[in-house]
Design an enzyme around this catalytic site. Structure first.
Site, PDB file in Angstrom:
ATOM      1  N   TYR A 109       0.860  -1.188   0.000  1.00 37.35           N
ATOM      2  CA  TYR A 109       0.000   0.000   0.000  1.00 37.35           C
ATOM      3  C   TYR A 109       0.893   1.234   0.000  1.00 37.35           C
ATOM      4  CZ  TYR A 109      -3.103   3.664   1.673  1.00 37.35           C
ATOM      5  OH  TYR A 109      -3.804   4.836   1.787  1.00 37.35           O
ATOM      6  N   GLU A 197      -3.287   7.657  -4.051  1.00 37.46           N
ATOM      7  CA  GLU A 197      -3.250   6.367  -3.368  1.00 37.46           C
ATOM      8  C   GLU A 197      -3.099   5.211  -4.365  1.00 37.46           C
ATOM      9  OE1 GLU A 197      -6.910   4.509  -1.730  1.00 37.46           O
ATOM     10  OE2 GLU A 197      -5.907   4.629   0.202  1.00 37.46           O
TER      11      GLU A 197
END
Ligand code: GDP
Ligand code: MN
Length: 387
Positions: A109, A197
């Site tokens: 992530y 993101e």
């Protein structure tokens, strides 16, 4: 402003951030052609909506043949997808991204966002890619690594090392990861992002870093210098009432409650919403008509509030300064006559030309409830909410 995954990946390509080969399709036929162009299976079909959590909602499919592409595209296109981020109403899918399937070895992530508290740019990374970062933060906070970048100094080698070691990345991939970070940081600052993101950022079986997903938010106040991004605006993804309000130059945000409110000035609007809540009711919207509103803008604001089916009552709270009370009254009467008021309206106003405004409202023949002050207005609107 939010953009789609396929658009965010377009920006990634421009900054040489590796993404899977692929293209966007608006119809089933285009989806089949796009898959043919890729030439190899598996192929991934991804619903393009301004919301995450598509995988769990059936909006991401891995397929192995052209007939499966056809079937998946038929199923996804035109259907409404409901995820944690769309709310219960969901979002209708108008396009799909057709991509080369990746051979995933690890899912990471990575995100970049401004941290208001420290006035720095925060880079968040985690070993637990593919999961909701909120869940990781709650259940495995030790798996989250944060690097704080002073925007005046920019990304430094020590930030790179901090993230690299934190993610326990293999030496063979260190250089790729560093250049990926450098390019993402550059994209983030040059395009005035408020959020970037990648979840998941994958390491493939061939030891390549690939951004499998991409989510970008652009600061709306900076859009004047990014015409290319403004052209990507997808109004179908936005709240229709908010789109109408923006066109009329109104500051409007749709909320969950049932008391519509129209106020001049953002501070007074916030205070009014607090009052509504304190009185035991919930606001249906935030609406700041602004100091310089004219009768047409007031009328438009009133019409937008009235067209929201949740609204069971309206509170108008105006301090007449630049926006005079008679102008407000004219707008309210105009809108009420045109659209027909179906819900009770409580009005509290003070300031310039207040007597004239009150007279206009009283003479209008409309059934408006006048409040003597703010506290009185709150009590009256709460009674309406309860009934
Ligand atoms: P989101 O659910 O809206 O965040 O959509 P993502 O783009 O993150 O996709 C959801 C999940 O689908 C990912 O976490 C992966 O597990 C899976 N996925 C997406 N693309 C591929 C791919 O090319 N290969 C494989 N094996 N899985 C994929
Ligand atoms: Mn994702």
């Amino acid at each position: 402003m939010n953009i789609h995954e396929y658009q965010a990946k377009e920006l990634f390509r421009h900054y040489k951030v590796p993404v899977p080969a692929g293209s966007v399709a608006f119809t089933v036929e285009e989806a089949v052609v796009a898959a043919r162009e890729l030439g190899v299976y598996p192929v991934v079909i991804k619903a393009q909506v301004h919301a995450g959590g598509r995988g769990k909602a059936g909006g991401v499919r891995l397929v192995n043949s052209e007939s499966e592409v056809l079937q998946a595209a038929e199923e996804i296109l035109g259907r409404t997808i409901v995820t944690k981020q769309t709310g219960p109403v969901g979002k209708k899918v108008g396009k799909v991204l057709i991509e080369q399937g990746q051979n995933i070895a690890r899912e990471l992530y990575l995100s970049i966002l401004p941290d208001r508290a420290s006035a720095q740019i925060m880079i968040i990374a985690s070993l637990a890619g593919g999961m909701d970062i909120e869940d990781v933060a709650a259940s495995m906070p030790e798996k989250i690594i944060k690097a704080m970048v002073n925007p005046l100094i920019g990304l430094q080698p020590f930030h790179q090392r901090q993230l690299l070691f934190g993610l326990d990345l293999d030496k063979t991939i260190a250089r790729d990861f560093s250049s990926l970070l450098t390019r993402l940081y550059q994209l983030f600052t040059e395009k005035d992002c408020t959020m970037l993101e990648i979840n998941p950022l994958v390491i493939t079986g061939e030891n390549q870093l690939v951004a499998l997903d991409a989510k970008i938010d652009i600061d709306s106040s900076a859009l004047y210098r990014h015409q290319d991004i403004v052209d990507w605006r997808d109004e179908a993804e936005e709240d229709p009432l908010e789109v109408e309000a923006a066109r009329a130059g109104l500051n409007y945000i749709n909320l969950d409650g049932n008391i519509g409110n129209m106020v001049n000035g953002a501070g007074l609007a916030m205070a009014t919403m607090d009052l509504i809540k304190k009185a035991g009711a919930e606001p249906a919207n935030f609406l700041d008509v602004g100091g310089g509103a004219n009768a047409e803008m007031v009328a438009e604001g009133f019409r937008i509030i009235l067209s929201d089916p949740k609204v069971k009552g309206i509170l108008i709270n105006i301090f007449g300064g630049i926006l005079r009370c008679d102008v407000l009254a004219e707008g309210v009467v105009q809108a009420a006559r045109k659209s027909g008021v179906t819900v009770p309206v409580v009005i509290r106003m003070e300031g310039t030309n207040v007597e004239k405004g009150r007279r206009m409202l009283a003479d209008s023949g409309l059934n408006l409830i006048t409040a003597v002050d703010l506290a009185d207005a709150a009590v009256k609107i709460a009674e309406i909410a309860k009934s």
